[in-house]
Motif scaffolding. Structure first.
Motif, PDB file in Angstrom:
ATOM      1  N   ARG A   1       0.795  -1.184  -0.151  1.00  8.78           N
ATOM      2  CA  ARG A   1       0.037   0.068  -0.029  1.00  8.78           C
ATOM      3  C   ARG A   1       0.985   1.361  -0.176  1.00  8.78           C
ATOM      4  O   ARG A   1       0.576   2.149  -0.906  1.00  8.78           O
ATOM      5  CB  ARG A   1      -0.828  -0.068   1.343  1.00  8.78           C
ATOM      6  N   LEU A   2       1.956   1.351   0.687  1.00 14.50           N
ATOM      7  CA  LEU A   2       2.681   2.286   0.894  1.00 14.50           C
ATOM      8  C   LEU A   2       3.387   2.737  -0.622  1.00 14.50           C
ATOM      9  O   LEU A   2       3.606   3.598  -1.044  1.00 14.50           O
ATOM     10  CB  LEU A   2       4.023   2.138   1.967  1.00 14.50           C
ATOM     11  N   LYS A   3       4.094   1.504  -1.122  1.00 10.89           N
ATOM     12  CA  LYS A   3       4.626   1.755  -2.525  1.00 10.89           C
ATOM     13  C   LYS A   3       3.696   2.169  -3.453  1.00 10.89           C
ATOM     14  O   LYS A   3       4.071   2.713  -4.537  1.00 10.89           O
ATOM     15  CB  LYS A   3       4.912   0.177  -2.701  1.00 10.89           C
ATOM     16  N   GLN A   4       2.349   1.686  -3.425  1.00 13.10           N
ATOM     17  CA  GLN A   4       1.543   2.056  -4.509  1.00 13.10           C
ATOM     18  C   GLN A   4       1.132   3.442  -4.398  1.00 13.10           C
ATOM     19  O   GLN A   4       0.696   4.267  -5.410  1.00 13.10           O
ATOM     20  CB  GLN A   4       0.267   1.300  -4.408  1.00 13.10           C
ATOM     21  N   ALA A   5       1.164   3.900  -3.251  1.00  8.93           N
ATOM     22  CA  ALA A   5       0.717   5.561  -2.906  1.00  8.93           C
ATOM     23  C   ALA A   5       2.114   6.330  -3.171  1.00  8.93           C
ATOM     24  O   ALA A   5       1.981   7.569  -2.972  1.00  8.93           O
ATOM     25  CB  ALA A   5       0.396   5.628  -1.418  1.00  8.93           C
ATOM     26  N   GLY A   6       3.446   5.703  -3.514  1.00 11.18           N
ATOM     27  CA  GLY A   6       4.547   6.486  -3.795  1.00 11.18           C
ATOM     28  C   GLY A   6       5.364   6.982  -2.567  1.00 11.18           C
ATOM     29  O   GLY A   6       6.317   7.790  -2.731  1.00 11.18           O
TER      30      GLY A   6
END
Length: 282
Positions: free
Chosen positions: A101-106
């Motif tokens: 989730r953190l990665k996909q949020a940038g």
């Protein structure tokens, strides 16, 4: 360009209270009120272009709530030239999904603090989080060495780190406080040159305790300039990231201290920004 790879901010409504509490525990004075605006003002005074905000999760229940708040604030923080990491706790069970989730949020990375989380760095709970973060291409920044307010146990010792490197071999691992705060001989003999980054946060120059500090054993823990330069060069100037640990160091003073050391222009550029830019792939 100057990138401060190690800073902290707290929610505006409680930042001053939190900072004062932590100052009392560590017996050191803060140099900002811990707010985003406080950090931004400090950056302007120090001519720092970007700062990296590192949240610390002291409870598993904080992980989703705090990360969600930071994701929502990303645009606002970037307007303030602040790049925020997410946080993770070793007892948080859905760590794979949360890291994704953190990665996909940038969000480019996470912070772990073994001392505040009361779990050794080579514990399987820590290692599996770091392994997963590495697999997802996230940066992991870990508090390394003694914590200024916790002296009874080193939760992220050089021995713990060496075991982690052997069993996990993570990419994009950053060890705060020059590899292991207060344990400089071990860092130089056993860890310098390893395939990890060190950040410079709260590691060189004098430490000024609070006037009413009962004891200040940490005053002599920071590196003197000659020792700092030697350790930097032994580890490799291409693996050093400038960091202050604001609000626990004055950013402007910290920039001046390193700028006046006997580094070449190229070495200083690597430390102050070029290594961070490569790690962020920008």
């Amino acid at each position: 360009m100057i990138i401060d790879f190690h800073t902290h901010t707290f929610p505006d409504r409680s930042s001053e209270k939190i900072v004062n509490h932590l100052a009392h525990i560590g017996c050191i004075p803060p140099h900002t009120d811990g707010s985003v605006i406080g950090l931004f003002s400090s950056m302007k005074e120090a001519d720092i272009d970007y700062s990296v905000n590192l949240p610390v999760m002291t409870k598993p229940s904080q992980v989703e709530k705090v990360n969600s708040s930071l994701i929502q604030q990303q645009e606002y923080l970037l307007d303030m030239k602040i790049i925020t990491f997410g946080g993770m706790h070793p007892n948080y069970t859905n760590y794979k999904e949360e890291l994704l989730r953190l990665k996909q949020a940038g969000i480019p990375g996470i912070k772990l603090h073994p001392a505040y989380q009361n779990v050794d760095l080579d514990d399987i709970r820590m290692m599996r989080i770091i392994d997963e973060a590495s697999s997802q291409g996230l940066i992991t920044l870990v508090h390394a060495g003694i914590d200024i307010g916790i002296y009874d146990h080193n939760y992220s010792s050089v021995a713990h780190i060496l075991k982690l490197l052997k069993e996990v071999a993570p990419e994009k691992l950053v060890l705060a406080h020059m590899g292991n705060w207060g344990c400089w001989n071990e860092v130089e003999s056993d860890l310098a040159g390893a395939p990890v980054y060190f950040d410079t946060a709260f590691s060189y120059g004098p430490v000024t305790p609070l006037p009413d500090a009962p004891r200040a054993p940490y005053i002599s823990y920071n590196l003197h300039p000659k020792d700092f330069i030697r350790l930097v060069r032994k580890h490799g100037t291409d693996k050093i990231l400038f960091g202050t640990d604001s609000p626990w160091e004055n950013q402007q003073d910290y920039v001046k201290r390193i700028s006046h050391m006997d580094f070449t222009k190229e070495e200083l550029e690597q430390i102050l920004s070029e290594n961070a830019k490569k790690l962020f792939t920008i």
